[in-house]
Design a protein around this motif. Sequence first.
Motif, PDB file in Angstrom:
ATOM      1  N   UNK A 116       0.806  -1.216   0.000  1.00  0.00           N
ATOM      2  CA  UNK A 116       0.000   0.000   0.000  1.00  0.00           C
ATOM      3  C   UNK A 116       0.844   1.272   0.000  1.00  0.00           C
ATOM      4  N   UNK A 117       2.153   1.177   0.229  1.00  0.00           N
ATOM      5  CA  UNK A 117       3.023   2.351   0.143  1.00  0.00           C
ATOM      6  C   UNK A 117       3.036   2.914  -1.279  1.00  0.00           C
ATOM      7  N   UNK A 118       2.951   2.056  -2.270  1.00  0.00           N
ATOM      8  CA  UNK A 118       2.900   2.502  -3.667  1.00  0.00           C
ATOM      9  C   UNK A 118       1.641   3.331  -3.904  1.00  0.00           C
ATOM     10  N   UNK A 119       0.519   2.881  -3.368  1.00  0.00           N
ATOM     11  CA  UNK A 119      -0.735   3.632  -3.494  1.00  0.00           C
ATOM     12  C   UNK A 119      -0.640   4.978  -2.784  1.00  0.00           C
ATOM     13  N   UNK A 120      -0.045   4.973  -1.613  1.00  0.00           N
ATOM     14  CA  UNK A 120       0.135   6.224  -0.874  1.00  0.00           C
ATOM     15  C   UNK A 120       1.003   7.188  -1.677  1.00  0.00           C
ATOM     16  N   UNK A 121       2.115   6.704  -2.220  1.00  0.00           N
ATOM     17  CA  UNK A 121       3.023   7.559  -2.998  1.00  0.00           C
ATOM     18  C   UNK A 121       2.320   8.141  -4.218  1.00  0.00           C
ATOM     19  N   UNK A 122       1.584   7.314  -4.931  1.00  0.00           N
ATOM     20  CA  UNK A 122       0.874   7.810  -6.114  1.00  0.00           C
ATOM     21  C   UNK A 122      -0.186   8.838  -5.727  1.00  0.00           C
ATOM     22  N   UNK A 123      -0.928   8.566  -4.671  1.00  0.00           N
ATOM     23  CA  UNK A 123      -1.988   9.485  -4.259  1.00  0.00           C
ATOM     24  C   UNK A 123      -1.439  10.819  -3.774  1.00  0.00           C
ATOM     25  N   UNK A 124      -0.392  10.789  -2.969  1.00  0.00           N
ATOM     26  CA  UNK A 124       0.117  12.022  -2.370  1.00  0.00           C
ATOM     27  C   UNK A 124       1.001  12.800  -3.338  1.00  0.00           C
ATOM     28  N   UNK A 125       1.926  12.123  -4.016  1.00  0.00           N
ATOM     29  CA  UNK A 125       2.909  12.843  -4.827  1.00  0.00           C
ATOM     30  C   UNK A 125       2.492  13.032  -6.284  1.00  0.00           C
ATOM     31  N   UNK A 126       1.732  12.126  -6.863  1.00  0.00           N
ATOM     32  CA  UNK A 126       1.323  12.265  -8.261  1.00  0.00           C
ATOM     33  C   UNK A 126      -0.043  12.935  -8.359  1.00  0.00           C
ATOM     34  N   UNK A 127      -0.997  12.454  -7.581  1.00  0.00           N
ATOM     35  CA  UNK A 127      -2.356  12.995  -7.652  1.00  0.00           C
ATOM     36  C   UNK A 127      -2.575  14.181  -6.726  1.00  0.00           C
ATOM     37  N   UNK A 128      -1.562  14.535  -5.922  1.00  0.00           N
ATOM     38  CA  UNK A 128      -1.585  15.696  -5.023  1.00  0.00           C
ATOM     39  C   UNK A 128      -2.764  15.670  -4.057  1.00  0.00           C
ATOM     40  N   UNK A 129      -3.071  14.491  -3.542  1.00  0.00           N
ATOM     41  CA  UNK A 129      -4.136  14.378  -2.543  1.00  0.00           C
ATOM     42  C   UNK A 129      -3.600  14.783  -1.180  1.00  0.00           C
ATOM     43  N   UNK A 130      -4.506  15.188  -0.320  1.00  0.00           N
ATOM     44  CA  UNK A 130      -4.118  15.435   1.056  1.00  0.00           C
ATOM     45  C   UNK A 130      -3.890  14.097   1.746  1.00  0.00           C
ATOM     46  N   UNK A 131      -3.185  14.133   2.842  1.00  0.00           N
ATOM     47  CA  UNK A 131      -2.939  12.915   3.615  1.00  0.00           C
ATOM     48  C   UNK A 131      -4.260  12.323   4.091  1.00  0.00           C
ATOM     49  N   UNK A 132      -5.181  13.182   4.464  1.00  0.00           N
ATOM     50  CA  UNK A 132      -6.473  12.708   4.963  1.00  0.00           C
ATOM     51  C   UNK A 132      -7.258  11.981   3.866  1.00  0.00           C
ATOM     52  N   UNK A 133      -7.304  12.552   2.659  1.00  0.00           N
ATOM     53  CA  UNK A 133      -8.023  11.940   1.544  1.00  0.00           C
ATOM     54  C   UNK A 133      -7.356  10.617   1.142  1.00  0.00           C
ATOM     55  N   UNK A 134      -6.036  10.610   1.107  1.00  0.00           N
ATOM     56  CA  UNK A 134      -5.299   9.384   0.782  1.00  0.00           C
ATOM     57  C   UNK A 134      -5.603   8.300   1.810  1.00  0.00           C
ATOM     58  N   UNK A 135      -5.653   8.664   3.068  1.00  0.00           N
ATOM     59  CA  UNK A 135      -5.939   7.698   4.127  1.00  0.00           C
ATOM     60  C   UNK A 135      -7.311   7.067   3.939  1.00  0.00           C
ATOM     61  N   UNK A 136      -8.288   7.861   3.508  1.00  0.00           N
ATOM     62  CA  UNK A 136      -9.620   7.318   3.241  1.00  0.00           C
ATOM     63  C   UNK A 136      -9.559   6.265   2.137  1.00  0.00           C
ATOM     64  N   UNK A 137      -8.791   6.529   1.101  1.00  0.00           N
ATOM     65  CA  UNK A 137      -8.732   5.617  -0.041  1.00  0.00           C
ATOM     66  C   UNK A 137      -7.999   4.316   0.266  1.00  0.00           C
ATOM     67  N   UNK A 138      -6.955   4.385   1.087  1.00  0.00           N
ATOM     68  CA  UNK A 138      -6.209   3.166   1.406  1.00  0.00           C
ATOM     69  C   UNK A 138      -6.679   2.533   2.715  1.00  0.00           C
TER      70      UNK A 138
END
Length: 77
Positions: free
Chosen positions: A27-49
């Motif tokens: 799930x670190x790959x998903x976190x990296x893509x969400x935060x650094x590529x898709x520019x999501x907030x940490x909170x939004x990324x946490x909801x998705x993963x």
Amino acid sequence: MKNNPFNGCTVTELTGVINDTIFDKEYDRDIALNVYVKAMTVEKCAELVLMDWKAVQKRLPRIKERIFDTFLHQKNN
């Protein structure tokens, strides 16, 4: 939103490096893509993963370190 330490890269380059990076957890790959590529907030990324946002925030320094290591490895080869 977190500052993106990879501002000099295109989305395609950064996505490729993230896909080439060996992470501790899948799930670190998903976190990296969400935060650094898709520019999501940490909170939004946490909801998705499906994690607590504090857990995501704690994982980000190690994720960033792994991505930088992959960048350095690719530049040296």
